[in-house]
Design an enzyme around this catalytic site. Structure first.
Site: not given
Ligand code: G6P
Ligand code: MN
Length: 439
Positions: A91, A146, A168-169, A198, A264, A284
């Site tokens: 990531r 994801n 997705c939350d 998103h 997003y 992040r």
């Protein structure tokens, strides 16, 4: 009672999800919980924490921890998937490589999301095959993995018959925040929403039949989409970067006075602002590794030494939502939830087979999307471009096509030129040598 397997058992989200399951045992009875992960070492650190959460609520639920897919999925009725291929180390690359070229560096949006997609589609298909081979015939995979839009399209293309529901939350977190602003529980909101994962907009927020969206817009235009008490119920979203994200939808609303954007969208509509405020050396992924990850691993360590488990994880909407969705699948409750589903005309002017995010009634045979009608030209065009980028990325993965990957990167709105697309893609090929199919 059900057998439930969690794929990606070593995730720091696992204890929170299991806690959500424990408080809902009356609605969703469990005989066994199994953790499955390809990283057995990491999973073995998280597992005792999970076991403690279970034992605080139940002595009878069987608990199994394994790296063997046959053990993990044999006879399972439900699989909750939350795999992170390449973990936070990759990531970090997804975020930092684009930033080196002056482009948005984000987990699921822009080149980072496309790179993550190239890593995840085939492992997700492998999971579908394990479940098909070993699990109960009617087993459902409820998938948080994801980048959800790309994963959903990849699975649709490669395993069209798989019983997978992609969720997705983010929309439900937005609904929690709306509820906090309006002073009503999120379950009392009935929303209309259209888009891709998103990448979407709320168009109506009904409370007892009355549309409260105009009122919400006025509040959000001033304060953003997060109240202090909503932040307090959710340590993840009270992180400074999340507080900023929820506040950041204000400029979008100022420019486009209709609907309510998914936060997003900021990455696509104002990428320059985002890049300007991103630290290319500390993204992040670094915050999460130094924060959420460290905290839970330290708690696991303390629990091992002292037998006391510090309060290191949280049951927010993330855990509650997946349990809600599973209940509706299990008992044919036909609850209305925002999920990722094949369009089938729900958005009239998007392709029939696109994987879209809309409200759907969740039956035991899957989601039945609700018709949102035709969307305005502006939104339709943005959506078509994003869809094309994601579909080309899926085709690049399936065909091993460099050209299609380059087209996917070039079409993404966060990427200003074809030269940027190529430079980022080439760096990413290098960084993803161990993960991507050969392009
Ligand atoms: C939301 C999104 C997820 C995303 C997560 C990132 O929950 O719906 O898709 O993975 O945010 O949050 P993090 O705290 O890891 O940056
Ligand atoms: Mn998400």
């Amino acid at each position: 009672p059900f057998i439930l397997s969690i794929a990606g058992g070593g995730s720091t989200y696992t204890p929170g999800i299991v806690k959500s399951l424990m408080v809902r045992l009356a609605d969703f009875p469990l005989a066994e919980i199994r953790l499955y992960d390809i990283d057995g070492e990491r999973q073995s650190v998280i597992a005792p924490v999970v076991e403690k959460v279970i034992r605080d609520h139940s002595q009878s639920i069987k608990f199994t921890v394994t790296t063997d897919p046959e053990v993990a999925f044999s006879g399972a009725h439900f699989v909750f998937a939350q795999m992170r291929v390449g973990q936070y180390k990759m990531r970090e690359q997804d975020e930092k490589i684009p930033l080196r070229h002056g482009v948005v560096g984000q987990e699921t949006c822009g080149p980072g999301g496309l790179a993550y997609g190239l890593r995840t589609i085939l492992p997700m298909v492998e999971l579908c095959d394990f479940v098909e081979r070993y699990a109960h015939q009617k087993a459902w995979i409820v998938n948080y993995s994801n980048p959800a839009a790309i994963v959903a399209e990849g699975v649709r293309r490669l395993r069209p018959k798989a019983r997978v529901l992609n969720i997705c939350d983010m929309p439900v977190a937005a609904m929690r925040n709306m509820g906090a602003i309006l002073g009503v529980d999120r379950h009392k909101l009935e929303v209309d929403y259209f888009g891709l994962n998103h990448f979407g907009w709320f168009t109506r927020v009904l409370v007892d039949g009355e549309d409260r969206l105009p009122e919400l817009r006025r509040h959000i235009a001033k304060f953003g989409l997060l109240t202090e008490d909503a932040a307090q119920t959710d340590p993840q979203h009270s992180d400074p970067s999340w507080v900023k994200t929820w506040r950041h939808i204000k400029p979008i609303m100022d420019h486009f006075p209709e609907f309510l954007p998914n936060p997003y969208l900021q990455y696509y509509l104002m990428p320059n602002d985002i890049v300007e405020h991103q630290n290319p050396d500390y993204t992040r992924a670094n915050e999460v590794m130094d924060g959420r990850e460290k905290k839970l691993f330290a708690a696991a360590d303390e629990y091992k030494k002292t037998g006391i488990l510090p309060d290191a994880f949280h049951v927010g909407v993330h855990g509650a939502f997946i349990v809600d969705v599973a209940c509706s699948l299990a008992f044919d409750l036909r609850q209305r939830h925002l999920v990722i589903v094949e369009n089938k005309g729900a958005i009239a002017n998007l392709p029939y087979d696109a994987m879209v995010e809309v409200p759907a009634y969740i039956t035991s045979e899957g989601p039945e999307p609700v018709r949102m009608g035709a969307v305005p030209l502006f939104h339709q065009t943005l959506l078509m471009q994003q869809l094309a980028s994601e579909q080309l990325l899926v085709e690049a993965t399936i065909e091993g096509s460099y050209e299609k990957a380059l087209q996917a990167f070039t079409l993404n709105r966060t990427v200003p030129t074809m030269q940027h697309a190529k430079a980022i893609l080439d760096d990413m090929i290098e960084a993803n040598r161990d993960y991507w199919p050969q392009l």
